[in-house]
Design an enzyme around this catalytic site. Structure first.
Site, PDB file in Angstrom:
ATOM      1  N   CYS A 111      -2.045  -2.463   7.920  1.00  0.00           N
ATOM      2  CA  CYS A 111      -2.022  -3.408   6.788  1.00  0.00           C
ATOM      3  C   CYS A 111      -0.805  -4.322   6.797  1.00  0.00           C
ATOM      4  O   CYS A 111      -0.897  -5.481   6.385  1.00  0.00           O
ATOM      5  CB  CYS A 111      -2.146  -2.647   5.480  1.00  0.00           C
ATOM      6  N   ASP A 115       0.785  -1.247   0.000  1.00  0.00           N
ATOM      7  CA  ASP A 115       0.000   0.000   0.000  1.00  0.00           C
ATOM      8  C   ASP A 115       0.813   1.292   0.000  1.00  0.00           C
ATOM      9  O   ASP A 115       0.447   2.263   0.693  1.00  0.00           O
ATOM     10  CB  ASP A 115      -0.961   0.009   1.197  1.00  0.00           C
ATOM     11  N   LYS A 167      -6.607  -4.901  -2.979  1.00  0.00           N
ATOM     12  CA  LYS A 167      -7.188  -5.523  -1.794  1.00  0.00           C
ATOM     13  C   LYS A 167      -8.221  -4.601  -1.154  1.00  0.00           C
ATOM     14  O   LYS A 167      -7.944  -3.416  -0.924  1.00  0.00           O
ATOM     15  CB  LYS A 167      -6.080  -5.893  -0.798  1.00  0.00           C
TER      16      LYS A 167
HETATM   17  N1  TIU Z   1      -2.567   0.282   4.352  1.00  0.00           N
HETATM   18  C1  TIU Z   1      -3.041   0.506   5.578  1.00  0.00           C
HETATM   19  O1  TIU Z   1      -2.359   0.345   6.574  1.00  0.00           O
HETATM   20  N2  TIU Z   1      -4.326   1.029   5.670  1.00  0.00           N
HETATM   21  C2  TIU Z   1      -4.751   1.853   6.675  1.00  0.00           C
HETATM   22  O2  TIU Z   1      -5.905   2.241   6.719  1.00  0.00           O
HETATM   23  N3  TIU Z   1      -3.812   2.230   7.588  1.00  0.00           N
HETATM   24  C3  TIU Z   1      -3.955   3.133   8.592  1.00  0.00           C
HETATM   25  O3  TIU Z   1      -3.042   3.243   9.401  1.00  0.00           O
HETATM   26  N4  TIU Z   1      -5.050   3.870   8.661  1.00  0.00           N
END
Ligand code: TIU
Length: 226
Positions: free
Chosen positions: A162, A24, A129
């Site tokens: 994530c 991400d 995802k």
């Molecule tokens: N990629 C991921 O960690 N998504 C989140 O929403 N992370 C947050 O820390 N909000």
């Protein structure tokens, strides 16, 4: 095969069975005006991961190590977005609404894309995802099986969300995860540190924690004579 310095003990790196999994690294988390900022976070906290990740990605590409990118996001019709996730946080702006980088966390919008510094190239899988974990409702299980992957070098954001969810999922699927501390980041430095401690505690209950330098050294070391 190479023994990499790691906590709680060295990680036996087998490049032929490994993949670099970059979680991400999207504009929506890293740049102002995206999902991360919408949640009230200081997105500048994640910047320090970009340079080490660039170097690691370059070493992976030149050595032929498999690379897999993930992106958190939803279809434009939001049919894969649980209502519980949509309304979480009670914000005035939420997933699917229009922000400065397009519709927030929606596939195809500028904010959903991976940052230019780490942009995928041909041959690298990009796994979309809808959840926090990279195995939930994705093709990652099939990719891992198809290529005989037994190890993941896990990087990306955010460490306690994530990255952690994915490492737990991978661990339960029999994969060994080495999480790279300099290539993972959180909006909360204290969560980052604690999340990494949690992975390596109890004899490495979910995996190992290391640094990108040792991976790069192993990938760029001259081949041993046969
Ligand atoms: N990629 C991921 O960690 N998504 C989140 O929403 N992370 C947050 O820390 N909000």
């Amino acid at each position: 095969m190479a023994e990499l310095a790691a906590h709680p003990y060295p990680f036996t790196f087998k490049p032929a069975e490994a993949a670099l999994l970059i979680i991400d690294m999207q504009r929506d988390f890293i740049e102002p005006g995206g999902f991360g900022a919408m949640l009230g976070n200081d997105v500048t906290q994640l910047e320090r991961t970009i340079e080490p990740l660039k170097a690691l990605l370059a070493a992976a590409r030149s050595s032929g190590l498999r690379v897999i990118h993930t992106r958190e996001g939803h279809k434009p019709d939001l049919s894969d977005l649980h209502e519980s996730k949509r309304i979480r946080g009670k914000g005035t702006t939420t997933i699917g609404d229009v922000g400065p980088m397009g519709r927030i966390l929606v596939i195809g919008e500028p904010g959903h894309d991976i940052i230019p510094e780490l942009y995928p190239i041909a041959g690298e899988a990009v796994v979309d995802k809808p959840g926090k974990g990279a195995f939930y409702a994705t093709e990652l299980t099939d990719i891992v099986a198809e290529h005989g992957i037994t190890q993941l070098l896990v990087c990306g954001v955010t460490t306690e969300v994530c990255v952690h969810t994915t490492v737990r999922e991978a661990n339960d699927r029999g994969l060994d995860c080495l999480v790279l501390s300099d290539c993972t980041g959180s909006y909360f430095p204290e969560f980052h540190a604690t999340a990494l401690r949690m992975i390596a505690a109890q004899g490495g209950i979910f995996g190992w924690v290391g640094e990108s330098g040792s991976v790069i050294a192993a990938l760029t070391a001259p081949a041993e004579p046969a």
